[in-house]
Design a protein around this motif. Structure first.
Motif, short mmCIF file in Angstrom:
data_model
loop_
_atom_site.label_atom_id
_atom_site.label_comp_id
_atom_site.label_asym_id
_atom_site.label_seq_id
_atom_site.Cartn_x
_atom_site.Cartn_y
_atom_site.Cartn_z
N ARG A 1 1.11 -1.30 0.02
CA ARG A 1 0.33 0.05 -0.02
C ARG A 1 0.80 1.17 0.04
NH1 ARG A 1 -2.08 3.26 4.12
NH2 ARG A 1 -3.96 4.12 3.55
N GLU B 1 -4.56 6.75 -2.83
CA GLU B 1 -4.01 5.63 -2.34
C GLU B 1 -4.07 4.52 -3.29
OE1 GLU B 1 -5.60 3.25 1.44
OE2 GLU B 1 -6.78 2.91 -0.27
N ARG C 1 -2.88 -0.29 -8.78
CA ARG C 1 -4.34 -0.04 -8.79
C ARG C 1 -4.44 1.01 -7.81
NH1 ARG C 1 -8.70 -3.52 -10.05
NH2 ARG C 1 -10.74 -2.61 -9.09
N THR D 1 -7.01 3.15 -5.49
CA THR D 1 -8.40 2.80 -5.14
C THR D 1 -9.09 3.98 -4.60
OG1 THR D 1 -7.18 2.38 -2.91
CG2 THR D 1 -7.25 0.45 -4.30
N GLN D 2 -8.30 5.14 -4.31
CA GLN D 2 -9.17 6.08 -3.51
C GLN D 2 -8.41 7.56 -3.80
OE1 GLN D 2 -11.17 5.78 0.13
NE2 GLN D 2 -9.88 7.44 0.80
N THR E 1 -8.29 11.30 -2.30
CA THR E 1 -8.87 12.27 -1.19
C THR E 1 -8.51 13.51 -1.57
OG1 THR E 1 -8.52 10.55 0.57
CG2 THR E 1 -8.64 12.93 1.10
N ALA F 1 -13.33 12.12 -0.08
CA ALA F 1 -12.74 11.00 -0.48
C ALA F 1 -13.76 10.31 -1.49
CB ALA F 1 -12.68 10.16 0.62
N LEU F 2 -12.94 10.12 -2.69
CA LEU F 2 -13.62 9.45 -3.76
C LEU F 2 -13.05 8.08 -4.33
CD1 LEU F 2 -13.65 12.54 -6.18
CD2 LEU F 2 -15.58 11.66 -4.65
N PRO F 3 -13.74 7.03 -4.24
CA PRO F 3 -13.16 5.78 -4.79
C PRO F 3 -12.84 5.74 -6.37
CG PRO F 3 -15.62 5.27 -4.51
CD PRO F 3 -15.20 6.81 -3.94
N VAL F 4 -12.15 4.89 -6.73
CA VAL F 4 -11.62 4.80 -8.12
C VAL F 4 -12.37 3.74 -8.89
CG1 VAL F 4 -9.97 4.86 -9.78
CG2 VAL F 4 -9.53 6.16 -7.70
N HIS F 5 -13.40 4.12 -9.70
CA HIS F 5 -14.41 2.93 -10.39
C HIS F 5 -13.98 2.63 -11.50
CE1 HIS F 5 -17.11 2.94 -7.17
NE2 HIS F 5 -17.31 4.26 -6.93
N ARG G 1 -8.20 4.45 -13.17
CA ARG G 1 -7.04 3.72 -12.50
C ARG G 1 -5.68 3.71 -13.28
NH1 ARG G 1 -11.49 0.37 -11.22
NH2 ARG G 1 -11.07 -1.00 -13.15
#
Length: 98
Positions: free
Chosen positions: A5, A18, A36, A38-39, A41, A53-57, A62
């Protein structure tokens, strides 16, 4: 398969990303299989506090973030060397605890 990570601070764009790196470790050789993100901020520039904070979809999101992360690395060691060094530190900590 292992995971590593990373939290990349992209100060120029007031964000923190992240990143999860999936890799193999065979006979002391690290092979990166996937980088990858993943998020993301986002930070308020004035207060310097996290605002969202936003997830990467998406696959494209990515890909773009992974490319930006690799381009931003300002170190002489490769990502594989960094991961191998982290493994060595972990092994030392485990050995010291026994």
């Amino acid at each position: 398969m292992h995971s590593y990570r990373i939290v990349w601070e992209d100060e120029a764009k007031a964000r923190e990303i992240e990143v999860l790196v999936r890799y193999r470790l065979d006979a002391g050789v690290v092979t990166v299989n996937e980088i990858r993100p993943t998020q993301v901020t986002l930070y308020d520039v004035a207060s310097k506090r996290a605002s969202r904070a936003l997830p990467v979809h998406t696959a494209k999101g990515r890909q773009l973030l992974a490319e930006a992360y690799l381009a931003s690395r300002e170190t002489e060691i490769s990502l594989e060397e960094e991961i191998l060094a982290a493994h060595a530190l972990l092994d030392d900590e485990i050995g010291a605890a026994v």
